[in-house]
Design a protein around this motif. Structure first.
Motif, PDB file in Angstrom:
ATOM      1  N   ARG A 119      12.767  -1.142  -3.451  1.00 35.48           N
ATOM      2  CA  ARG A 119      13.097  -1.933  -4.639  1.00 35.48           C
ATOM      3  C   ARG A 119      11.827  -2.346  -5.368  1.00 35.48           C
ATOM      4  O   ARG A 119      11.787  -2.384  -6.590  1.00 35.48           O
ATOM      5  CB  ARG A 119      13.884  -3.180  -4.250  1.00 35.48           C
ATOM      6  CG  ARG A 119      15.286  -2.898  -3.865  1.00 35.48           C
ATOM      7  CD  ARG A 119      16.025  -4.180  -3.609  1.00 35.48           C
ATOM      8  NE  ARG A 119      17.352  -3.877  -3.125  1.00 35.48           N
ATOM      9  CZ  ARG A 119      18.243  -4.777  -2.829  1.00 35.48           C
ATOM     10  NH1 ARG A 119      17.952  -6.053  -2.960  1.00 35.48           N
ATOM     11  NH2 ARG A 119      19.432  -4.442  -2.392  1.00 35.48           N
ATOM     12  N   ALA A 178      10.682   0.556  -7.368  1.00 32.54           N
ATOM     13  CA  ALA A 178      11.569   0.776  -8.504  1.00 32.54           C
ATOM     14  C   ALA A 178      11.280  -0.220  -9.622  1.00 32.54           C
ATOM     15  O   ALA A 178      11.257   0.139 -10.805  1.00 32.54           O
ATOM     16  CB  ALA A 178      13.020   0.675  -8.067  1.00 32.54           C
ATOM     17  N   LYS A 179      11.029  -1.485  -9.270  1.00 34.07           N
ATOM     18  CA  LYS A 179      10.686  -2.493 -10.271  1.00 34.07           C
ATOM     19  C   LYS A 179       9.366  -2.157 -10.955  1.00 34.07           C
ATOM     20  O   LYS A 179       9.219  -2.329 -12.164  1.00 34.07           O
ATOM     21  CB  LYS A 179      10.592  -3.878  -9.630  1.00 34.07           C
ATOM     22  CG  LYS A 179      11.928  -4.500  -9.323  1.00 34.07           C
ATOM     23  CD  LYS A 179      11.760  -5.894  -8.801  1.00 34.07           C
ATOM     24  CE  LYS A 179      13.098  -6.530  -8.512  1.00 34.07           C
ATOM     25  NZ  LYS A 179      12.958  -7.903  -8.030  1.00 34.07           N
ATOM     26  N   ASP A 214       9.999   0.642 -13.432  1.00 33.30           N
ATOM     27  CA  ASP A 214      10.678   0.108 -14.616  1.00 33.30           C
ATOM     28  C   ASP A 214       9.707  -0.645 -15.521  1.00 33.30           C
ATOM     29  O   ASP A 214       9.767  -0.527 -16.750  1.00 33.30           O
ATOM     30  CB  ASP A 214      11.821  -0.815 -14.211  1.00 33.30           C
ATOM     31  CG  ASP A 214      13.001  -0.065 -13.647  1.00 33.30           C
ATOM     32  OD1 ASP A 214      13.079   1.158 -13.851  1.00 33.30           O
ATOM     33  OD2 ASP A 214      13.853  -0.707 -12.998  1.00 33.30           O
ATOM     34  N   LYS A 215       8.801  -1.409 -14.905  1.00 30.87           N
ATOM     35  CA  LYS A 215       7.822  -2.177 -15.667  1.00 30.87           C
ATOM     36  C   LYS A 215       6.876  -1.239 -16.425  1.00 30.87           C
ATOM     37  O   LYS A 215       6.555  -1.477 -17.588  1.00 30.87           O
ATOM     38  CB  LYS A 215       7.036  -3.061 -14.705  1.00 30.87           C
ATOM     39  CG  LYS A 215       6.170  -4.084 -15.362  1.00 30.87           C
ATOM     40  CD  LYS A 215       5.549  -4.990 -14.313  1.00 30.87           C
ATOM     41  CE  LYS A 215       4.708  -6.057 -14.929  1.00 30.87           C
ATOM     42  NZ  LYS A 215       4.077  -6.905 -13.916  1.00 30.87           N
ATOM     43  N   ASN A 255       7.543   1.905 -17.378  1.00 32.96           N
ATOM     44  CA  ASN A 255       8.292   2.569 -18.439  1.00 32.96           C
ATOM     45  C   ASN A 255       8.509   1.648 -19.633  1.00 32.96           C
ATOM     46  O   ASN A 255       8.435   2.078 -20.788  1.00 32.96           O
ATOM     47  CB  ASN A 255       9.631   3.079 -17.918  1.00 32.96           C
ATOM     48  CG  ASN A 255       9.479   4.262 -16.988  1.00 32.96           C
ATOM     49  OD1 ASN A 255       8.446   4.928 -16.994  1.00 32.96           O
ATOM     50  ND2 ASN A 255      10.489   4.519 -16.189  1.00 32.96           N
ATOM     51  N   LYS A 256       8.783   0.380 -19.392  1.00 39.51           N
ATOM     52  CA  LYS A 256       8.968  -0.592 -20.469  1.00 39.51           C
ATOM     53  C   LYS A 256       7.673  -0.770 -21.250  1.00 39.51           C
ATOM     54  O   LYS A 256       7.680  -0.822 -22.482  1.00 39.51           O
ATOM     55  CB  LYS A 256       9.441  -1.928 -19.880  1.00 39.51           C
ATOM     56  CG  LYS A 256       9.734  -2.982 -20.892  1.00 39.51           C
ATOM     57  CD  LYS A 256      10.972  -2.658 -21.660  1.00 39.51           C
ATOM     58  CE  LYS A 256      11.343  -3.816 -22.555  1.00 39.51           C
ATOM     59  NZ  LYS A 256      12.436  -3.501 -23.432  1.00 39.51           N
ATOM     60  N   SER A 308       7.137   2.185 -23.518  1.00 35.54           N
ATOM     61  CA  SER A 308       8.032   2.116 -24.670  1.00 35.54           C
ATOM     62  C   SER A 308       7.487   1.148 -25.719  1.00 35.54           C
ATOM     63  O   SER A 308       7.492   1.436 -26.910  1.00 35.54           O
ATOM     64  CB  SER A 308       9.421   1.689 -24.218  1.00 35.54           C
ATOM     65  OG  SER A 308      10.260   1.469 -25.302  1.00 35.54           O
TER      66      SER A 308
END
Length: 141
Positions: free
Chosen positions: A20, A23-24, A27-28, A30-31, A34
């Motif tokens: 996890r 995964a976090k 995600d961080k 990828n954000k 963006s």
């Protein structure tokens, strides 16, 4: 992430389990990427354009667009996929119809030229179809 493992000359996909925490972290990252893409696009638009900005937002289910006057910080015209009355179209076709609808609303508000802000999205698929529809409706950018 997937790795291929060959058993008797046939590839079998073996999925790797990630924690996890990892995964976090992904995600961080990828954000952050963006946000960098969006800021890079916005910076170029503000530097070269004195027109109002046509900004788009795309989710998996919906698509939104609005014409924004950055000097006054107001939204002049907005439209979403929910505003299109036609049924039986796929998302790309709906985006094109939505572009035409936004162009009509913008012309009613006496807006003819805009700067197209694609945000962090690629100029492809629904974003491109929307832009083509807006051009077909009479907006120039």
């Amino acid at each position: 992430m997937e790795k291929y493992k060959f058993i008797n000359n046939h590839p079998e996909v073996v999925k790797l389990e990630i924690s996890r925490k990892m995964a976090k972290k992904i995600d961080k990252i990828n954000k952050a990427r963006s946000i960098r893409r969006k800021n890079r696009t916005r910076k170029k638009l503000v530097a070269i354009s004195e027109n109002v900005r046509l900004s788009v937002f795309r989710s998996n289910k919906y698509f939104y667009a609005q014409v924004i006057d950055d000097k006054k910080a107001t939204t002049l015209v907005s439209v979403s996929i929910k505003d299109v009355e036609e049924k039986g179209l796929n998302k790309t076709q709906l985006a094109e119809k939505m572009g035409e609808l936004l162009a009509q609303k913008a012309q009613a508000a006496k807006i003819k030229t805009v700067a197209f802000d694609k945000g962090s999205y690629r100029y492809h698929g629904r974003v491109k179809a929307f832009a083509d529809g807006a051009r077909k409706g009479g907006l120039t950018f």
